[in-house]
Each structure stands twice: as structure tokens, then as C-alpha cells.
Design an enzyme around this catalytic site. Sequence first.
Site, PDB file in Angstrom:
ATOM      1  N   THR A 147       0.813  -1.230   0.000  1.00 45.24           N
ATOM      2  CA  THR A 147       0.000   0.000   0.000  1.00 45.24           C
ATOM      3  C   THR A 147       0.841   1.271   0.000  1.00 45.24           C
ATOM      4  O   THR A 147       0.478   2.252  -0.640  1.00 45.24           O
ATOM      5  CB  THR A 147      -0.978   0.036   1.194  1.00 45.24           C
ATOM      6  N   CYS A 178      -1.701  -6.308  -7.047  1.00 41.21           N
ATOM      7  CA  CYS A 178      -2.183  -5.908  -5.725  1.00 41.21           C
ATOM      8  C   CYS A 178      -2.612  -4.431  -5.701  1.00 41.21           C
ATOM      9  O   CYS A 178      -3.566  -4.054  -6.354  1.00 41.21           O
ATOM     10  CB  CYS A 178      -1.118  -6.226  -4.681  1.00 41.21           C
ATOM     11  N   HIS A 179      -1.896  -3.564  -4.979  1.00 43.97           N
ATOM     12  CA  HIS A 179      -2.202  -2.135  -4.917  1.00 43.97           C
ATOM     13  C   HIS A 179      -1.495  -1.349  -6.020  1.00 43.97           C
ATOM     14  O   HIS A 179      -1.694  -0.151  -6.148  1.00 43.97           O
ATOM     15  CB  HIS A 179      -1.800  -1.555  -3.556  1.00 43.97           C
ATOM     16  N   GLY A 180      -0.666  -2.018  -6.811  1.00 48.99           N
ATOM     17  CA  GLY A 180       0.067  -1.366  -7.887  1.00 48.99           C
ATOM     18  C   GLY A 180      -0.803  -0.568  -8.850  1.00 48.99           C
ATOM     19  O   GLY A 180      -0.382   0.489  -9.330  1.00 48.99           O
ATOM     20  N   TRP A 207      -2.983   1.482  -8.341  1.00 47.04           N
ATOM     21  CA  TRP A 207      -3.192   2.868  -7.901  1.00 47.04           C
ATOM     22  C   TRP A 207      -2.381   3.829  -8.758  1.00 47.04           C
ATOM     23  O   TRP A 207      -2.826   4.926  -9.075  1.00 47.04           O
ATOM     24  CB  TRP A 207      -2.765   3.029  -6.452  1.00 47.04           C
TER      25      TRP A 207
END
Length: 189
Positions: free
Chosen positions: A83, A113-115, A117
Site C-alpha cells: 500500500t 495488488c495495490h500497484g 493505484w
Amino acid sequence: MANELNGKRVAILAADGVERVELEQPRQALDRAGAVTELLSLHDGQIQARNNDLDASGTFDVDALVSSADVEDYDALLLPGGTVNPDKLRVDRTAVAFVRDFVASGKPVASICHGPWTLLEAGVVAGRTLTSFPSIRTDLRNAGATVIDEEVVIDGNLITSRSPADLPAFCKAIVKAFARDVGDAGGAR
């Protein structure tokens, strides 16, 4: 198939807070396939890795600054998650511009995953189908993406995956996608 990426240069863009396994395992898969990987970041020296976002998990040496990187020097881009990592990247103008330009080039861009963003901040998710960690799916939908819950989703030159649990499928998919010619990342899901 240890040579399918011979001659391919892959940029890995990450910052402090990167989820260790999401950088390490894809990088190992790419290296085993013959790629030359280069870790780009916001500062030189080393970046701090995390395990499950909470625990320090060692460091990675930075090869070059994203501020001096050129999309033309690379065949593909990897955006690992955690994150903190994409949160740092998405507030850096040079990192966001690099990602935007990479996606626009048609070259393959993989994110886990959060990549995504960072993809969202670069303004490249509208009209695209992808997946991500569950907690950022609303953000992606609000930016105009269609989000589905699958191990790996490929939409044109974007390859996305949900979480570390999907790393085996993600690593296989990125090696295959990165081995294709520029602009031919496929459209199947």
C-alpha cells in the site's frame, strides 16, 4: 524456456514500502527467462521492502531514478504493490508521467495488488478491464475501469493481478506477455 526474454529490458518501478514478494518473485521469473531487470525509484540508494505492509523486510538496491528514465529504453514495465509503495509513486509527477507514457507506448505494463493505484493516477484505467486488491477496486471503478475478480486479467497491454496469492499465475502471465512483440500484448482475459 529460460531464454524467451533474452534481449528484453524490463523496468521495475517501486518506492519505499514495496511488498517484498511482489517485487522479488516477478523479478526472479523475469531474470530466469533471460530479461535484464532494472529497479527504478524516486531516490537513489536502497528502498525499504515490507511484508504484509507492516513488517520491515529488507531492502532492494535502486538501479536508476525514474526521473532520468526513458520509456524508449525498456520493453516492459512492472509495478509491484504494497500500500505504501504506490501511494508514494502516485504523488510523484515524474513517476506518474513515466507510467502514463509507458502505457501509451503500447508496451506491456504489469501490476499486482495495490500497484494499479499508480495506473489510476496516470489516468490510464478508464475503459480498461483489470483486477486488483479488493480495497482499491472502488477507486478503479470510480476512475472508469471495469474490475473483475480473477487471478490475472489481460486487457491490451495491461496485465493485472489481485494479490501475492496469485503470484504463480501472475509471473507466468507476465513472462508470456513480455515475450511478445511491442504492442502485441493480447486482449484475452
